[in-house]
Design a protein around this motif. Structure first.
Motif, PDB file in Angstrom:
ATOM      1  N   GLY A   1       0.777  -1.228   0.000  1.00 55.91           N
ATOM      2  CA  GLY A   1       0.000   0.000   0.000  1.00 55.91           C
ATOM      3  C   GLY A   1       0.813   1.284   0.000  1.00 55.91           C
ATOM      4  N   LEU A   2       0.348   2.264   0.780  1.00 54.93           N
ATOM      5  CA  LEU A   2       0.999   3.569   0.808  1.00 54.93           C
ATOM      6  C   LEU A   2       2.429   3.479   1.307  1.00 54.93           C
ATOM      7  CD1 LEU A   2      -1.794   5.972   2.140  1.00 54.93           C
ATOM      8  CD2 LEU A   2      -0.786   5.916  -0.152  1.00 54.93           C
ATOM      9  N   GLY A   3       2.680   2.634   2.288  1.00 58.10           N
ATOM     10  CA  GLY A   3       4.046   2.511   2.809  1.00 58.10           C
ATOM     11  C   GLY A   3       5.011   2.062   1.732  1.00 58.10           C
ATOM     12  N   ALA A   4       4.619   1.069   0.938  1.00 57.74           N
ATOM     13  CA  ALA A   4       5.468   0.616  -0.163  1.00 57.74           C
ATOM     14  C   ALA A   4       5.630   1.713  -1.205  1.00 57.74           C
ATOM     15  CB  ALA A   4       4.871  -0.640  -0.804  1.00 57.74           C
ATOM     16  N   GLY A   5       4.556   2.467  -1.443  1.00 54.63           N
ATOM     17  CA  GLY A   5       4.637   3.573  -2.399  1.00 54.63           C
ATOM     18  C   GLY A   5       5.623   4.630  -1.959  1.00 54.63           C
ATOM     19  N   PHE A   6       5.602   4.993  -0.678  1.00 55.27           N
ATOM     20  CA  PHE A   6       6.567   5.968  -0.169  1.00 55.27           C
ATOM     21  C   PHE A   6       7.986   5.414  -0.223  1.00 55.27           C
ATOM     22  CE2 PHE A   6       2.917   8.104   1.958  1.00 55.27           C
ATOM     23  CZ  PHE A   6       3.185   9.403   1.548  1.00 55.27           C
ATOM     24  N   ALA A   7       8.148   4.138   0.100  1.00 52.45           N
ATOM     25  CA  ALA A   7       9.481   3.539   0.064  1.00 52.45           C
ATOM     26  C   ALA A   7      10.071   3.596  -1.339  1.00 52.45           C
ATOM     27  CB  ALA A   7       9.418   2.101   0.570  1.00 52.45           C
ATOM     28  N   ARG A   8       9.283   3.233  -2.327  1.00 53.60           N
ATOM     29  CA  ARG A   8       9.777   3.248  -3.708  1.00 53.60           C
ATOM     30  C   ARG A   8      10.095   4.675  -4.156  1.00 53.60           C
ATOM     31  NH1 ARG A   8       5.813  -1.016  -4.066  1.00 53.60           N
ATOM     32  NH2 ARG A   8       6.893  -2.987  -4.499  1.00 53.60           N
TER      33      ARG A   8
ATOM     34  N   LEU B   1       9.582  -7.660   4.320  1.00 55.40           N
ATOM     35  CA  LEU B   1      10.553  -6.574   4.458  1.00 55.40           C
ATOM     36  C   LEU B   1      11.808  -6.859   3.646  1.00 55.40           C
ATOM     37  CD1 LEU B   1      10.532  -5.584   8.257  1.00 55.40           C
ATOM     38  CD2 LEU B   1       9.867  -4.140   6.324  1.00 55.40           C
ATOM     39  N   GLU B   2      12.315  -8.064   3.764  1.00 55.01           N
ATOM     40  CA  GLU B   2      13.566  -8.399   3.070  1.00 55.01           C
ATOM     41  C   GLU B   2      13.377  -8.439   1.560  1.00 55.01           C
ATOM     42  OE1 GLU B   2      14.758 -11.990   5.003  1.00 55.01           O
ATOM     43  OE2 GLU B   2      15.772 -10.926   6.647  1.00 55.01           O
ATOM     44  N   LEU B   3      12.226  -8.902   1.098  1.00 55.65           N
ATOM     45  CA  LEU B   3      11.954  -8.896  -0.346  1.00 55.65           C
ATOM     46  C   LEU B   3      11.907  -7.464  -0.878  1.00 55.65           C
ATOM     47  CD1 LEU B   3       9.213 -11.674  -0.648  1.00 55.65           C
ATOM     48  CD2 LEU B   3      11.522 -11.732  -1.617  1.00 55.65           C
ATOM     49  N   LEU B   4      11.244  -6.559  -0.144  1.00 55.95           N
ATOM     50  CA  LEU B   4      11.174  -5.171  -0.571  1.00 55.95           C
ATOM     51  C   LEU B   4      12.540  -4.512  -0.523  1.00 55.95           C
ATOM     52  CD1 LEU B   4       9.521  -2.699  -1.431  1.00 55.95           C
ATOM     53  CD2 LEU B   4       9.077  -2.257   1.004  1.00 55.95           C
ATOM     54  N   ALA B   5      13.310  -4.816   0.521  1.00 54.15           N
ATOM     55  CA  ALA B   5      14.653  -4.244   0.635  1.00 54.15           C
ATOM     56  C   ALA B   5      15.516  -4.641  -0.556  1.00 54.15           C
ATOM     57  CB  ALA B   5      15.295  -4.693   1.950  1.00 54.15           C
ATOM     58  N   ALA B   6      15.459  -5.906  -0.943  1.00 57.42           N
ATOM     59  CA  ALA B   6      16.249  -6.372  -2.083  1.00 57.42           C
ATOM     60  C   ALA B   6      15.790  -5.704  -3.371  1.00 57.42           C
ATOM     61  CB  ALA B   6      16.136  -7.894  -2.197  1.00 57.42           C
ATOM     62  N   GLU B   7      14.480  -5.552  -3.523  1.00 63.55           N
ATOM     63  CA  GLU B   7      13.932  -4.910  -4.713  1.00 63.55           C
ATOM     64  C   GLU B   7      14.408  -3.457  -4.821  1.00 63.55           C
ATOM     65  OE1 GLU B   7       9.610  -3.107  -6.020  1.00 63.55           O
ATOM     66  OE2 GLU B   7       9.640  -4.986  -4.883  1.00 63.55           O
ATOM     67  N   LEU B   8      14.345  -2.725  -3.726  1.00 65.35           N
ATOM     68  CA  LEU B   8      14.722  -1.312  -3.756  1.00 65.35           C
ATOM     69  C   LEU B   8      16.223  -1.134  -3.947  1.00 65.35           C
ATOM     70  CD1 LEU B   8      12.404   0.045  -0.919  1.00 65.35           C
ATOM     71  CD2 LEU B   8      12.072   0.184  -3.390  1.00 65.35           C
ATOM     72  N   HIS B   9      16.994  -2.054  -3.413  1.00 67.97           N
ATOM     73  CA  HIS B   9      18.441  -1.996  -3.631  1.00 67.97           C
ATOM     74  C   HIS B   9      18.767  -2.248  -5.097  1.00 67.97           C
ATOM     75  CE1 HIS B   9      22.735  -2.456  -2.948  1.00 67.97           C
ATOM     76  NE2 HIS B   9      22.673  -3.598  -3.628  1.00 67.97           N
ATOM     77  N   ASP B  10      18.130  -3.261  -5.684  1.00 69.92           N
ATOM     78  CA  ASP B  10      18.415  -3.608  -7.071  1.00 69.92           C
ATOM     79  C   ASP B  10      17.923  -2.532  -8.037  1.00 69.92           C
ATOM     80  OD1 ASP B  10      19.510  -5.947  -6.151  1.00 69.92           O
ATOM     81  OD2 ASP B  10      17.767  -7.190  -6.625  1.00 69.92           O
ATOM     82  N   GLU B  11      16.758  -1.969  -7.767  1.00 74.96           N
ATOM     83  CA  GLU B  11      16.155  -1.034  -8.706  1.00 74.96           C
ATOM     84  C   GLU B  11      16.665   0.390  -8.560  1.00 74.96           C
ATOM     85  OE1 GLU B  11      11.935  -1.280  -8.427  1.00 74.96           O
ATOM     86  OE2 GLU B  11      11.833  -3.319  -9.235  1.00 74.96           O
ATOM     87  N   ALA B  12      16.966   0.803  -7.317  1.00 73.55           N
ATOM     88  CA  ALA B  12      17.318   2.208  -7.087  1.00 73.55           C
ATOM     89  C   ALA B  12      18.682   2.405  -6.446  1.00 73.55           C
ATOM     90  CB  ALA B  12      16.244   2.873  -6.219  1.00 73.55           C
ATOM     91  N   GLY B  13      19.367   1.310  -6.122  1.00 71.47           N
ATOM     92  CA  GLY B  13      20.683   1.432  -5.506  1.00 71.47           C
ATOM     93  C   GLY B  13      20.649   1.895  -4.064  1.00 71.47           C
TER      94      GLY B  13
END
Length: 258
Positions: A14-21, A40-52
């Motif tokens: 939801g909104l939390g993931a939207g703000f994180a991205r 949490l760990e899946l999102l962390a890996a995604e944001l690291h890979d996509e946005a550094g």
């Protein structure tokens, strides 16, 4: 130069993931706070890979005092952005709901917002820069949409407005985000039936995040995304509260939720 850091509670959907991205894309490192370690760990890996982004995962249940203290301790070491997004609603009527569940709701929606904001502000003030976004709701502005949930969000709005008055000229801003219905997991998790809700009342996560950051940039303290909700909340201040309650009972389905 070190990247600024944004902490976001409740970021796994939801909104939390939207703000994180959005903050990761804008060049922030992140601290993500939620109960579900795997998500949490899946999102962390995604944001690291996509946005550094460097992403710190901080598992915590904000209904638990010891976990709130753990998150507050991390905030006391300084962040540039705090998004108090974690929160939940429940279905059913107040008088038949489990009191322990209602207390947990207030611990997450109110107590955690107060404790984490209290921890975040001193280092922000020392730096002369920082932003706190407290996710409230249109439910906190319009009477009649549930009981404890609406009351908790009304508290968040009043709390944020009071802090914003006191922080003028410091370089630190506190803002209350008041969205209406957003296409997230929120209602499903709460067990609230949203079938039949008019499509015009639904907002998209990315639009809410965009409007929020635009409002922050303009110095708006209470941010209401979506023209339809701006009209509803403005009208709600201009007509008698008994009429607003009648309207929200029909449109917002005031019964069957706490």
């Amino acid at each position: 130069m070190p990247r600024p850091v944004a902490m976001i509670t409740g970021p796994t959907s939801g909104l939390g993931a939207g703000f994180a991205r959005r903050y990761a894309t804008d060049g922030y490192d992140l601290i993500l706070v939620a109960r579900d370690v795997e998500r949490l760990e899946l999102l962390a890996a995604e944001l690291h890979d996509e946005a550094g982004a460097h992403v710190e995962v901080l598992p915590a249940d904000l209904a638990v005092e010891a976990d709130r203290a753990k998150v507050a301790e991390r905030l006391s070491r300084g962040v540039r952005i705090l998004v108090n997004n974690a929160g939940f609603g429940t279905s059913g009527e107040f008088w038949s709901a489990d009191l322990a569940v209602l207390q947990s709701q207030l611990d997450v929606n109110v107590t955690a917002v107060m404790a984490l904001t209290h921890a975040a502000l001193p280092p922000m003030l020392a730096d002369g820069a920082g932003t706190v976004i407290n996710v409230a709701s249109v439910a906190g502005l319009l009477p009649g949409r549930g009981s404890t949930y609406s009351a908790s969000k009304a508290w968040v709005i009043a709390f944020s407005e009071g802090l914003a008055n006191g922080l003028g000229g410091t370089g630190v801003g506190v803002h209350a985000l008041c969205p209406g219905f957003v296409r997230t997991e929120f209602h499903e998790r709460a067990g609230i039936d949203m079938a039949g809700t008019p499509s015009i009342l639904w907002l998209e996560v990315n639009d809410v995040v965009r409007d929020t950051l635009a409002g922050v940039a303009k110095g708006q303290v209470v941010i209401v995304p979506g023209l339809q909700y701006k009209l509803l909340t403005t009208g709600g201040r201009m007509v008698p509260r008994n009429l607003v309650r009648a309207m929200t009972k029909v449109v917002g389905r005031g019964r069957g939720r706490t």
